[in-house]
Enzyme design. Structure first.
Site, PDB file in Angstrom:
ATOM      1  N   VAL A  13      33.444  94.206   5.110  1.00 49.62           N
ATOM      2  CA  VAL A  13      32.530  93.878   6.376  1.00 49.62           C
ATOM      3  C   VAL A  13      32.410  94.953   6.936  1.00 49.62           C
ATOM      4  O   VAL A  13      31.169  95.503   7.221  1.00 49.62           O
ATOM      5  CB  VAL A  13      32.481  92.552   7.103  1.00 49.62           C
ATOM      6  CG1 VAL A  13      31.475  92.626   8.084  1.00 49.62           C
ATOM      7  CG2 VAL A  13      32.342  91.432   6.083  1.00 49.62           C
ATOM      8  N   CYS A 274      35.285  84.122   1.009  1.00 50.47           N
ATOM      9  CA  CYS A 274      34.449  83.434   1.955  1.00 50.47           C
ATOM     10  C   CYS A 274      34.294  81.740   2.137  1.00 50.47           C
ATOM     11  O   CYS A 274      34.560  80.955   2.875  1.00 50.47           O
ATOM     12  CB  CYS A 274      33.141  83.800   2.304  1.00 50.47           C
ATOM     13  SG  CYS A 274      33.153  85.367   2.992  1.00 50.47           S
TER      14      CYS A 274
HETATM   15  P1  NAD Z   1      38.787  92.465   4.921  1.00 46.60           P
HETATM   16  O1  NAD Z   1      40.338  92.017   4.922  1.00 46.60           O
HETATM   17  O2  NAD Z   1      38.335  93.293   4.004  1.00 46.60           O
HETATM   18  O3  NAD Z   1      38.816  93.439   6.219  1.00 46.60           O
HETATM   19  C1  NAD Z   1      39.491  93.315   7.437  1.00 46.60           C
HETATM   20  C2  NAD Z   1      39.952  94.377   8.077  1.00 46.60           C
HETATM   21  O4  NAD Z   1      40.738  94.193   9.221  1.00 46.60           O
HETATM   22  C3  NAD Z   1      41.314  95.020   7.169  1.00 46.60           C
HETATM   23  O5  NAD Z   1      41.578  96.271   6.873  1.00 46.60           O
HETATM   24  C4  NAD Z   1      42.487  94.786   8.316  1.00 46.60           C
HETATM   25  O6  NAD Z   1      43.556  96.012   7.961  1.00 46.60           O
HETATM   26  C5  NAD Z   1      41.953  94.869   9.492  1.00 46.60           C
HETATM   27  N1  NAD Z   1      42.580  94.663  10.788  1.00 46.60           N
HETATM   28  C6  NAD Z   1      42.971  93.131  11.019  1.00 46.60           C
HETATM   29  N2  NAD Z   1      43.636  93.164  12.230  1.00 46.60           N
HETATM   30  C7  NAD Z   1      43.244  94.356  12.884  1.00 46.60           C
HETATM   31  C8  NAD Z   1      43.327  94.858  14.214  1.00 46.60           C
HETATM   32  N3  NAD Z   1      43.886  93.831  15.023  1.00 46.60           N
HETATM   33  N4  NAD Z   1      42.849  95.875  14.489  1.00 46.60           N
HETATM   34  C9  NAD Z   1      42.430  96.819  13.768  1.00 46.60           C
HETATM   35  N5  NAD Z   1      42.132  96.417  12.398  1.00 46.60           N
HETATM   36  C10 NAD Z   1      42.380  95.173  11.930  1.00 46.60           C
HETATM   37  O7  NAD Z   1      37.988  91.469   5.471  1.00 46.60           O
HETATM   38  P2  NAD Z   1      36.290  91.124   4.968  1.00 46.60           P
HETATM   39  O8  NAD Z   1      36.124  90.734   3.930  1.00 46.60           O
HETATM   40  O9  NAD Z   1      35.990  92.366   5.674  1.00 46.60           O
HETATM   41  O10 NAD Z   1      35.900  90.086   6.042  1.00 46.60           O
HETATM   42  C11 NAD Z   1      36.031  90.369   7.649  1.00 46.60           C
HETATM   43  C12 NAD Z   1      35.296  89.291   8.257  1.00 46.60           C
HETATM   44  O11 NAD Z   1      34.099  88.803   7.905  1.00 46.60           O
HETATM   45  C13 NAD Z   1      36.069  87.859   8.028  1.00 46.60           C
HETATM   46  O12 NAD Z   1      36.069  86.901   9.056  1.00 46.60           O
HETATM   47  C14 NAD Z   1      35.230  87.344   6.990  1.00 46.60           C
HETATM   48  O13 NAD Z   1      34.858  85.736   6.644  1.00 46.60           O
HETATM   49  C15 NAD Z   1      33.613  87.700   7.565  1.00 46.60           C
HETATM   50  N6  NAD Z   1      32.719  87.886   6.311  1.00 46.60           N
HETATM   51  C16 NAD Z   1      33.034  88.437   4.943  1.00 46.60           C
HETATM   52  C17 NAD Z   1      32.132  88.665   4.370  1.00 46.60           C
HETATM   53  C18 NAD Z   1      32.421  89.075   2.833  1.00 46.60           C
HETATM   54  O14 NAD Z   1      31.923  89.100   1.942  1.00 46.60           O
HETATM   55  N7  NAD Z   1      33.828  89.698   2.504  1.00 46.60           N
HETATM   56  C19 NAD Z   1      30.802  88.356   4.397  1.00 46.60           C
HETATM   57  C20 NAD Z   1      30.439  87.739   5.817  1.00 46.60           C
HETATM   58  C21 NAD Z   1      31.440  87.593   6.433  1.00 46.60           C
HETATM   59  C1  UDX Z   2      29.069  84.784   0.192  1.00 46.67           C
HETATM   60  C2  UDX Z   2      27.550  84.358   1.030  1.00 46.67           C
HETATM   61  O1  UDX Z   2      26.628  84.355  -0.184  1.00 46.67           O
HETATM   62  C3  UDX Z   2      27.137  85.500   1.879  1.00 46.67           C
HETATM   63  O2  UDX Z   2      25.888  84.865   2.681  1.00 46.67           O
HETATM   64  C4  UDX Z   2      28.395  85.305   3.025  1.00 46.67           C
HETATM   65  O3  UDX Z   2      27.961  86.333   3.987  1.00 46.67           O
HETATM   66  C5  UDX Z   2      29.752  85.764   2.443  1.00 46.67           C
HETATM   67  O4  UDX Z   2      30.145  84.560   1.322  1.00 46.67           O
HETATM   68  P1  UDX Z   2      29.847  86.292  -1.378  1.00 46.67           P
HETATM   69  O5  UDX Z   2      31.204  85.620  -1.456  1.00 46.67           O
HETATM   70  O6  UDX Z   2      30.134  87.851  -1.364  1.00 46.67           O
HETATM   71  O7  UDX Z   2      28.983  85.781  -0.361  1.00 46.67           O
HETATM   72  O8  UDX Z   2      29.178  86.146  -2.731  1.00 46.67           O
HETATM   73  P2  UDX Z   2      28.168  85.201  -3.494  1.00 46.67           P
HETATM   74  O9  UDX Z   2      27.139  86.001  -4.244  1.00 46.67           O
HETATM   75  O10 UDX Z   2      27.625  84.275  -2.401  1.00 46.67           O
HETATM   76  O11 UDX Z   2      29.000  84.336  -4.466  1.00 46.67           O
HETATM   77  C6  UDX Z   2      30.161  83.660  -4.305  1.00 46.67           C
HETATM   78  C7  UDX Z   2      30.857  82.924  -5.633  1.00 46.67           C
HETATM   79  O12 UDX Z   2      29.908  81.858  -5.966  1.00 46.67           O
HETATM   80  C8  UDX Z   2      30.950  83.837  -6.789  1.00 46.67           C
HETATM   81  O13 UDX Z   2      32.242  83.643  -7.365  1.00 46.67           O
HETATM   82  C9  UDX Z   2      29.497  83.657  -7.524  1.00 46.67           C
HETATM   83  O14 UDX Z   2      29.851  83.981  -8.986  1.00 46.67           O
HETATM   84  C10 UDX Z   2      29.271  82.092  -7.579  1.00 46.67           C
HETATM   85  N1  UDX Z   2      28.175  81.673  -7.721  1.00 46.67           N
HETATM   86  C11 UDX Z   2      27.051  82.187  -6.967  1.00 46.67           C
HETATM   87  C12 UDX Z   2      27.822  80.775  -8.524  1.00 46.67           C
HETATM   88  O15 UDX Z   2      28.890  80.279  -9.329  1.00 46.67           O
HETATM   89  N2  UDX Z   2      26.681  80.303  -8.993  1.00 46.67           N
HETATM   90  C13 UDX Z   2      25.508  80.723  -8.091  1.00 46.67           C
HETATM   91  O16 UDX Z   2      24.463  80.125  -8.387  1.00 46.67           O
HETATM   92  C14 UDX Z   2      25.759  81.820  -7.356  1.00 46.67           C
END
Ligand code: NAD
Ligand code: UDX
Length: 477
Positions: A13, A274
């Site tokens: 993110v 997530c």
């Molecule tokens: P991630 O693990 O890829 O990245 C998090 C980063 O934060 C890591 O690189 C870690 O080293 C760093 N970190 C942790 N503690 C720290 C600190 N105290 N100071 C500095 N750096 C620090 O995680 P992500 O997938 O990017 O997710 C981050 C957040 O966003 C989560 O809460 C997640 O639920 C949310 N989110 C994720 C997605 C997604 O698709 N991955 C989408 C929407 C929201």
């Molecule tokens: C999800 C949410 O979509 C996003 O809004 C939020 O910010 C983070 O979590 P992500 O996990 O990155 O995003 O991927 P997404 O495209 O939602 O797919 C999640 C999982 O569901 C995948 O394993 C995908 O293959 C599966 N999926 C998705 C299905 O099995 N069927 C579908 O119709 C859609």
């Protein structure tokens, strides 16, 4: 005027989100900081730590100009007007709420650094997904050091990007959600953040709410999406039992304008960092509020997902004459969806472990996931969210039973069966005749993503199964 932004956490993110802000706001200096030295050096190299279509170009355009990656968290927090906290918030693995509640350790550490080094007023933005009312706790940590001299405004700005389409989602979001408090200062802070997004997001897509609605909306959003997948997956099981075709059923549903067409693809199960985490977090919040019926309702979404994965394994084993022991099974796709290298909570882990438990030999191919990552994922034991007994260690056997290939034809050579576990586009254009000729007969295909033309596969000679479909296809939708 906002001059400097600091993003704490350079992950899936933080990296893309801060990069897009830098791209769209050239007058603002954006620093992305992380405690992980390896992650930061990867962001500063030619090989970025994550794969996301379109990301590399934006990084190349902005890095070294108004976008910087650094491990000097204190310096950049100290200098920033706005701090986005993008740290991970995984499921707790021990203590109160283990297996369900969000672990806010990383968030708390980040908040303590902000409190310790800040010497000027700051806007602190919750970008991470957090339990509802987290801002209240964060505020207590932030003010502990300020003697009332430094003012903090906490805003909730949850991120809705999906991996694989992160850049598209960030550049053209369907909504940006900003939650803040009602005070004059709260509203001023919201306006400052709004002004940043206004560089590229139309006004009518920016929604403002109170803090608690914004925090809860993110959990609700993911729970609703995952619930749709579990609903169609539950229907897929019924389709298989009755001769209905889940693609036809979902096509019918998708034409209902009240339902819409998205998130109706039946699959081997949803994965990613997530959905499961956020639903379990929601379950824990409901339980903490004494809402056990509501908690159970959401728990079922995760249970159906687990069921879908074990149902798939069972289908493979029973179809292959009730045993896969010693048989080579090619696994095509390991990431949790196409166009990402992310394997967090990928259904492939559970499916592979299920097949390994039945003593299958796996040959795995994924265009973006490294062998090292696959081996790490298959040798890590995670406790199951619904029961505390640890799964039997598979690390020793899996090392011998697993091979990873960089070529799909190598992976499928001499295999008894193929399992498609990720919907990578390239799997549609494989020369399946060539694959069939090199496999042990009868040759099986199990399409866990419903992306292959199973009629064609059957013409070639494969015994082909897909999710929620009868053995003879008849799709007119
Ligand atoms: P991630 O693990 O890829 O990245 C998090 C980063 O934060 C890591 O690189 C870690 O080293 C760093 N970190 C942790 N503690 C720290 C600190 N105290 N100071 C500095 N750096 C620090 O995680 P992500 O997938 O990017 O997710 C981050 C957040 O966003 C989560 O809460 C997640 O639920 C949310 N989110 C994720 C997605 C997604 O698709 N991955 C989408 C929407 C929201
Ligand atoms: C999800 C949410 O979509 C996003 O809004 C939020 O910010 C983070 O979590 P992500 O996990 O990155 O995003 O991927 P997404 O495209 O939602 O797919 C999640 C999982 O569901 C995948 O394993 C995908 O293959 C599966 N999926 C998705 C299905 O099995 N069927 C579908 O119709 C859609």
């Amino acid at each position: 005027m906002v001059k400097k932004i600091c993003g704490i956490g350079a992950g899936y993110v933080g990296g893309p989100t801060m990069a897009v802000i830098a791209l769209k706001c050239p007058s603002i200096e954006v620093a992305v900081v992380d405690i992980s030295h390896s992650r930061i050096s990867a962001w500063n190299s030619d090989k970025l730590p994550i794969y996301e279509p379109g990301l590399e170009q934006v990084i190349q355009q902005c890095r070294g100009k108004n976008l910087h990656f650094s491990t000097d968290v204190e310096k950049h927090v100290y200098e920033a007007d706005i701090i986005f906290v993008n740290v991970n918030t995984p499921t707790k693995t021990s203590g109160l709420g283990a297996g369900k509640a969000a672990d806010l350790t990383y968030w708390e550490t980040a908040a303590r650094v902000i409190a310790d080094v800040s010497r000027s007023n700051k806007i602190v933005v919750e970008k991470s997904t957090v339990p509802v009312r987290t801002a209240e706790v964060i505020e207590k940590i932030l003010v502990h050091n300020s003697n009332g001299k430094i003012k903090y405004q906490i805003l909730s700005n949850p991120e809705f990007l999906s991996e694989g389409t992160a850049m598209q989602d960030l550049l053209n979001p369907d909504r940006v959600l900003l939650g803040g408090n009602d005070s004059l200062e709260g509203q001023e802070a919201i306006q400052k953040l709004k002004d940043i997004y206004a560089h590229w997001v139309p006004q009518d897509r920016i929604i403002t709410t109170n803090l608690w609605s914004a925090e809860l909306s993110k959990l609700a959003d993911n729970a609703f999406l995952a619930q749709r997948i579990s609903s169609i997956n539950a229907m897929s099981a019924l389709c298989e039992a009755t001769g209905a075709d889940v693609s036809q059923v979902s096509c019918v549903l998708s034409k209902n304008t009240k339902l819409g067409s998205k998130y109706l693809n039946a699959s081997v199960g949803f994965g990613g960092s997530c959905f499961q985490k956020d639903i379990l977090n929601l379950v824990y919040i409901c339980e903490s509020n004494g809402l056990f019926e509501v908690a159970n309702y959401w728990k079922e979404v995760v249970k159906v997902n687990d069921y879908q994965k074990s149902r798939f394994v069972k289908k493979v084993v029973t179809s292959m004459f009730n045993t896969v022991s010693g048989k080579k099974i090619a696994v095509l796709g390991f990431s949790f969806k196409k166009d990402t290298s992310d394997t967090r909570k990928t259904p492939a882990i559970d499916v592979c472990k299920g097949l390994l438990a039945d003593n299958a030999c796996l040959s795995i191919y994924d265009p973006r996931v490294s062998e090292e990552q696959i081996r790490r994922d298959l040798s890590t034991n995670e406790s199951h969210w619904d029961h505390s007994i640890q799964a039997k260690s598979t690390s020793f056997t899996s090392a011998k039973q697993v091979s990873v290939f960089a070529d799909v034809y190598e992976a499928t050579k001499d295999a008894h069966g193929i399992c498609v576990l990720t919907e990578w586009d390239e799997f549609k254009t494989i020369d399946y005749r060539k694959v069939f000729d090199s496999m042990v007969k009868p040759a099986f295909v199990f399409d866990g993503r419903n992306v292959l033309d199973v009629d064609k596969l059957r013409e070639i000679g494969f015994i082909a199964y897909s999710i929620g479909k009868p053995l003879n296809q008849w799709v007119d939708c």
